[in-house]
Design an enzyme around this catalytic site. Sequence first.
Site, short mmCIF file in Angstrom:
data_model
loop_
_atom_site.label_atom_id
_atom_site.label_comp_id
_atom_site.label_asym_id
_atom_site.label_seq_id
_atom_site.Cartn_x
_atom_site.Cartn_y
_atom_site.Cartn_z
N HIS A 41 -27.05 -7.68 18.22
CA HIS A 41 -26.46 -8.54 19.30
C HIS A 41 -25.39 -9.41 18.60
O HIS A 41 -24.38 -9.38 19.30
CB HIS A 41 -27.27 -9.16 20.17
CG HIS A 41 -28.27 -8.12 20.95
ND1 HIS A 41 -27.83 -7.32 21.50
CD2 HIS A 41 -29.82 -8.14 20.71
CE1 HIS A 41 -28.84 -6.57 22.20
NE2 HIS A 41 -30.16 -7.17 21.65
N ASP A 89 -20.89 10.89 17.53
CA ASP A 89 -22.44 11.94 17.72
C ASP A 89 -21.69 13.11 17.26
O ASP A 89 -22.65 14.13 16.48
CB ASP A 89 -22.68 11.84 19.04
CG ASP A 89 -23.69 10.64 19.41
OD1 ASP A 89 -24.32 10.41 18.31
OD2 ASP A 89 -23.54 10.05 20.37
N CYS A 102 -12.79 9.84 22.60
CA CYS A 102 -13.21 8.37 22.88
C CYS A 102 -14.04 8.08 21.60
O CYS A 102 -14.49 6.95 21.46
CB CYS A 102 -13.95 8.22 24.00
SG CYS A 102 -15.55 8.98 24.22
#
Length: 596
Positions: free
Chosen positions: A205, A471, A518
């Site tokens: 985070h 990916d 993207c």
Amino acid sequence: MDSVNKTVEPEAEGETLLQGLPASPGICIGKAYLVHQGGVTVVKKYFIHESKLEAEKNRFKTAVKKSSDELRQIIRDTPEEFQEHADILKTHVMLLNDKMLYNKSIDTIESDRVNAEWALRKVVSHLKPVFMNMSDGYFRDRWYDIANVSDRIMRNLSGEAPVDIRNIDKRVILVAQDLSPAETSQIHLERVKGFVTDLGGIASHTGIIARSLQIPAVLGLETATRRIKNDDLLIVDGFKGQVLINPTEENLIRYEEQRGRFEIRIARMSRGAQAPAETLDGMKIRVMGNIELPEEVVSVRDHGGDGIGLYRTEFQYMSGNRFPTEFELYDKYRDVVEVMAPKPVVIRTLDINGDKAVSYTLQSEEANPAMGLRAIRYCLKKPEIFKTQLRAILRAAVHGNVRLLIPMISSYEEVLATKQIFRETADALESDGIPCNRNIDIGIMVEVPSTVILADIIAREVDFFSIGTNDLIQYSMAIDRQNRQVAHLFDPLHPAILRMVKRVSDVAKETGIGLAMCGEMAGQPINIPILLGLGIEEMSMNPRSIPLIKQSIRALSVQETRDFIGEALAQSTAADVRRVLEAAYGCKLSDNCYTE
Ligand code: PEP
Ligand code: MG
């Protein structure tokens, strides 16, 4: 790209070079300010007489209560734009009372008849390997939450006062063992030049917030709080993930010049950010931004984005401890859509699990989470959760220009099943008389090789393809995105990847559907001639790369890239592709790099 630059130049005499993870790009030079010295480092063990055990347990409980009060206060003080991060703190409040930490520490005081600090340290040291050995990166990262919480209890047991970041009154570089999301959100940009930490991964985070604050940050340095002292002079190189402690005069001058050049370049690029990205031969390319949090929409707008090309909606699910409600989702989507209107917002449905596990959804440990119940597979298995999100998207679509994007499609049946659920959801909203807009484009992420191969069939059912190279590389080349050991193999210029992009582009053109990219490949200037040559006319990236990519596009002619692409596709290795690319375009793009 997930690769980590591991080049470490030899350190000059008198200076120390630390290598960590490049979490947020940029360079800053300034004095170190230690937020905490790696927690309370010296913990003494002493035995407690049986008659005092109750008092010792109460001392522990009081420290936990104090920690909880501190956290609640920070949550209350967290500004509105960081509410997402305050949710993480709410998880920390819950962790304070978690059985494995709280009860176990109290039991240890009792059973070992030891002081509270020692008991806590013992419990935490047993928990560490349990988390660190988990195969799932998300859970491994949860170790940092536990370390964070136990540090706070320890500080309260020892009576050591925490540094309040809000009270820092000089321009400094923060040095911390870890910065919790709360601490990070308290950073005043006018006083903090950058920060470095011992812990944390790029996907943590803290890393995410560093990038959204747009200040240089290096995480995972391991020994920063031990090797850096207050007021040491530091150079933080957020490009390479390096920190120089007490640098030589020569390096100071070199980095100062580099910083100056970088800022001039950013300023120059920002001036052109709002202008269209038009090639030398007049083709307008749409350059859009990827966002994780709704607040980042402003950054996309300010950096001249032609829309949001990828809204990763899973982060709203990851920061809480329960599923968001339809209204909570709708509220955020509507904000983003309205700020961006009339420009498009591509909302990707939930891409959880894999490396983005959501603790409250996990049913059983998966041996290979990246190939498990991730993204659309999860949503099709949990239609009620999927429908809640689709309802929110369909409702938000009334307020602007929305496109729907489905992640990790690997078969034709998945597309059909998704569209069926989409229809049922829209029908239900309409029959309840709730305003919604079902006339939106539906596209899929192309990130699994089977989808590349089946693209012509799948194209019959969708309005656009969006290529997710992160990916696609992981799944087609068998390279774990999270694994630093194989990061050097992760290369978007691999000829196999270029050929896959070409196939998808050819199918999109033949069938007349939309095409975008993207994945991170689109955010790097040197890849742009290849993408234009392969027919990509819409691309989406990290918002701060938008001006850079727009400038790169303006230096190129599409016709030339199409003449060149045959040569690139004929190469045998990524190194060969890079060589011909550099030879043809190195000079044209030399000014368009973040690194020196
Ligand atoms: C991708 O896989 O390229 C992509 C854009 O999605 P994510 O990085 O969120 O998996
Ligand atoms: Mg992906």
